[in-house]
Design a protein around this motif. Structure first.
Motif, PDB file in Angstrom:
ATOM      1  N   HIS A 131       0.822  -1.207   0.000  1.00 15.36           N
ATOM      2  CA  HIS A 131       0.000   0.000   0.000  1.00 15.36           C
ATOM      3  C   HIS A 131       0.860   1.262   0.000  1.00 15.36           C
ATOM      4  O   HIS A 131       0.427   2.309  -0.505  1.00 15.36           O
ATOM      5  CB  HIS A 131      -0.920  -0.012   1.227  1.00 15.36           C
ATOM      6  N   SER A 132       2.054   1.186   0.547  1.00 18.13           N
ATOM      7  CA  SER A 132       2.949   2.345   0.594  1.00 18.13           C
ATOM      8  C   SER A 132       3.881   2.421  -0.605  1.00 18.13           C
ATOM      9  O   SER A 132       4.633   3.381  -0.727  1.00 18.13           O
ATOM     10  CB  SER A 132       3.779   2.307   1.880  1.00 18.13           C
ATOM     11  N   VAL A 133       3.845   1.417  -1.482  1.00 15.92           N
ATOM     12  CA  VAL A 133       4.712   1.422  -2.659  1.00 15.92           C
ATOM     13  C   VAL A 133       4.129   2.357  -3.711  1.00 15.92           C
ATOM     14  O   VAL A 133       2.915   2.396  -3.930  1.00 15.92           O
ATOM     15  CB  VAL A 133       4.863  -0.009  -3.216  1.00 15.92           C
ATOM     16  N   ARG A 134       5.002   3.110  -4.358  1.00 14.59           N
ATOM     17  CA  ARG A 134       4.561   4.050  -5.386  1.00 14.59           C
ATOM     18  C   ARG A 134       4.810   3.538  -6.798  1.00 14.59           C
ATOM     19  O   ARG A 134       4.066   3.870  -7.716  1.00 14.59           O
ATOM     20  CB  ARG A 134       5.291   5.389  -5.201  1.00 14.59           C
ATOM     21  N   ARG A 135       5.844   2.740  -6.991  1.00 16.57           N
ATOM     22  CA  ARG A 135       6.196   2.279  -8.324  1.00 16.57           C
ATOM     23  C   ARG A 135       6.064   0.751  -8.407  1.00 16.57           C
ATOM     24  O   ARG A 135       6.260   0.049  -7.406  1.00 16.57           O
ATOM     25  CB  ARG A 135       7.634   2.696  -8.675  1.00 16.57           C
ATOM     26  N   PHE A 136       5.714   0.283  -9.613  1.00 12.14           N
ATOM     27  CA  PHE A 136       5.586  -1.151  -9.907  1.00 12.14           C
ATOM     28  C   PHE A 136       4.561  -1.842  -9.000  1.00 12.14           C
ATOM     29  O   PHE A 136       4.690  -3.027  -8.702  1.00 12.14           O
ATOM     30  CB  PHE A 136       6.932  -1.862  -9.786  1.00 12.14           C
ATOM     31  N   LYS A 137       3.539  -1.115  -8.559  1.00 10.20           N
ATOM     32  CA  LYS A 137       2.541  -1.725  -7.685  1.00 10.20           C
ATOM     33  C   LYS A 137       1.767  -2.817  -8.415  1.00 10.20           C
ATOM     34  O   LYS A 137       1.469  -3.866  -7.838  1.00 10.20           O
ATOM     35  CB  LYS A 137       1.587  -0.652  -7.157  1.00 10.20           C
ATOM     36  N   GLY A 138       1.438  -2.610  -9.676  1.00 10.30           N
ATOM     37  CA  GLY A 138       0.725  -3.627 -10.434  1.00 10.30           C
ATOM     38  C   GLY A 138       1.535  -4.898 -10.613  1.00 10.30           C
ATOM     39  O   GLY A 138       0.997  -6.009 -10.538  1.00 10.30           O
ATOM     40  N   PHE A 139       2.846  -4.739 -10.841  1.00 14.37           N
ATOM     41  CA  PHE A 139       3.702  -5.910 -10.991  1.00 14.37           C
ATOM     42  C   PHE A 139       3.736  -6.728  -9.705  1.00 14.37           C
ATOM     43  O   PHE A 139       3.652  -7.959  -9.743  1.00 14.37           O
ATOM     44  CB  PHE A 139       5.117  -5.467 -11.372  1.00 14.37           C
ATOM     45  N   TYR A 140       3.848  -6.067  -8.567  1.00 15.69           N
ATOM     46  CA  TYR A 140       3.890  -6.775  -7.294  1.00 15.69           C
ATOM     47  C   TYR A 140       2.567  -7.488  -7.023  1.00 15.69           C
ATOM     48  O   TYR A 140       2.548  -8.599  -6.484  1.00 15.69           O
ATOM     49  CB  TYR A 140       4.212  -5.810  -6.161  1.00 15.69           C
ATOM     50  N   ARG A 141       1.467  -6.869  -7.378  1.00 21.15           N
ATOM     51  CA  ARG A 141       0.166  -7.523  -7.174  1.00 21.15           C
ATOM     52  C   ARG A 141       0.085  -8.825  -7.961  1.00 21.15           C
ATOM     53  O   ARG A 141      -0.332  -9.865  -7.439  1.00 21.15           O
ATOM     54  CB  ARG A 141      -0.959  -6.583  -7.611  1.00 21.15           C
ATOM     55  N   ILE A 142       0.459  -8.757  -9.235  1.00 21.80           N
ATOM     56  CA  ILE A 142       0.389  -9.960 -10.072  1.00 21.80           C
ATOM     57  C   ILE A 142       1.344 -11.031  -9.560  1.00 21.80           C
ATOM     58  O   ILE A 142       0.987 -12.220  -9.468  1.00 21.80           O
ATOM     59  CB  ILE A 142       0.699  -9.589 -11.531  1.00 21.80           C
ATOM     60  N   ALA A 143       2.569 -10.616  -9.204  1.00 22.66           N
ATOM     61  CA  ALA A 143       3.572 -11.591  -8.765  1.00 22.66           C
ATOM     62  C   ALA A 143       3.141 -12.309  -7.492  1.00 22.66           C
ATOM     63  O   ALA A 143       3.374 -13.516  -7.338  1.00 22.66           O
ATOM     64  CB  ALA A 143       4.908 -10.883  -8.550  1.00 22.66           C
TER      65      ALA A 143
END
Length: 335
Positions: A131-143
């Motif tokens: 929730h505090s990440v600003r970049r590559f949030k979509g990538f982390y969700r998928i991974a």
């Protein structure tokens, strides 16, 4: 000199009680003598019901019907080919005195605790960090969500190879630092740990997505007000985030309880029956869960009546544990 009065359609009528334009309001009631529209009965929607009927027919035949048929079988002695024989409560009496059934219950509860607690805690931590990440949030969700949609059979085979006693990757890594091989798939407790790790790896991402959606729904003004009052990150998390997330946490606890108690494919793939292991569940039946014991009784031993008794007793246990978890999570909540 006064202007001439306005006549015709441009003229605006005045209120009877004073000056000003008149307000035209629509008539709310039908005029006297007008026919009221007749109410449509249920049968008038038969086309809509006909359109959705295939789903309910399939659900009744293949899901709803077999549930009650299994309840009927729980009071019968039936091997799948011969005639059914009514035995009353004898199946449940034998179940109560069956040591293998209680062994499967203990194994199931231990695996459930070892998998559910790390899963929910890790999911909440990962959701807070993401929730505090600003970049590559979509990538982390998928991974993090990919393990949940991966075939459970493939994952179980992979874990069986990684934690193999002789040629496993984990023991190979431990050997490089001088540690003796660990009997992951032969020690009774380590068998449960491996199954719990498999379930944790698969379900952490699922619960993380749910927690992340709940965190994103919390207004930032709440956290800003807490910071203005001098609350630190830890106090904010436990006194603001957790209370607001309580309904979502309750939902994940209930779902994780149901999924955790229904572990079947994990031990079934890891410890398939063979010549050296006639009974499922691995050495000493340390990985024999209740649903795996039901599978063994019904489909390997052809004792469908006893298998139905096992699954219905286990259903009652799941309901009891779900109610207990509901009570625990709801405790302390203001009415």
């Amino acid at each position: 000199m006064s202007s001439p009065p306005v006549t015709g359609p441009a003229a605006v009528r005045e209120h009877r009680g004073g000056p000003g334009p008149a307000r035209f309001r629509p008539r709310r009631t039908p005029p006297a003598g007008a026919a009221r529209p007749a109410r449509r009965g249920i049968l008038s929607y038969w086309r809509q019901y006909l359109a959705i009927s295939p789903f309910y027919l399939i659900f009744t035949v293949f899901s709803f019907g077999p549930v009650f048929y299994s309840l009927y079988l729980a009071f019968q002695r039936y091997d799948g080919l011969g005639t059914k024989q009514f035995v009353g409560l004898q199946q449940f009496e034998f179940l109560w005195n069956d040591p293998v059934f209680w062994l499967s219950i203990r194994n199931t509860l231990v695996i459930w605790v070892l998998s559910t607690v790390p899963t929910l805690f890790g999911a909440l931590v990962l959701a807070t960090l993401l929730h505090s990440v600003r970049r590559f949030k979509g990538f982390y969700r998928i991974a993090l969500y990919v393990p949940n949609v991966t075939s459970i059979v493939a994952v179980a085979i992979f874990f069986g190879a990684v934690f193999s006693n002789d040629f496993g990757l984990v023991n190979a890594i431990l050997g490089t630092v001088g540690i003796d091989p660990v009997p992951w798939l032969s020690d009774p407790w380590l068998i449960k740990v491996v199954i719990a790790l498999l379930m944790t790896w698969m379900w952490t991402g699922y619960n993380m997505i749910i927690y992340l959606a709940g965190l994103q729904a919390i207004p930032q003004s709440v956290y800003e007000a807490a910071r203005m009052d001098g609350a630190g990150p830890v106090r904010t998390f436990f006194q603001i985030t957790i209370p607001i997330m309580r309904p979502i946490i309750l939902f994940t606890v209930v779902i994780s309880t149901i999924n955790g108690l229904q572990s079947f494919s994990e031990p079934q793939v890891l410890f398939a029956s063979n010549a050296a292991n006639q009974n499922l569940g691995g050495p000493g039946q340390a990985g024999l869960t209740t649903l795996l014991y039901f599978y063994q009784s019904a489909f390997l031993d052809n004792d469908y009546g006893y298998g139905a008794a096992i699954v219905w007793a286990f259903f009652v246990l799941i309901i009891v544990l779900v109610v207990i978890n509901w009570r625990i999570v709801q405790r302390g909540r203001k009415p």
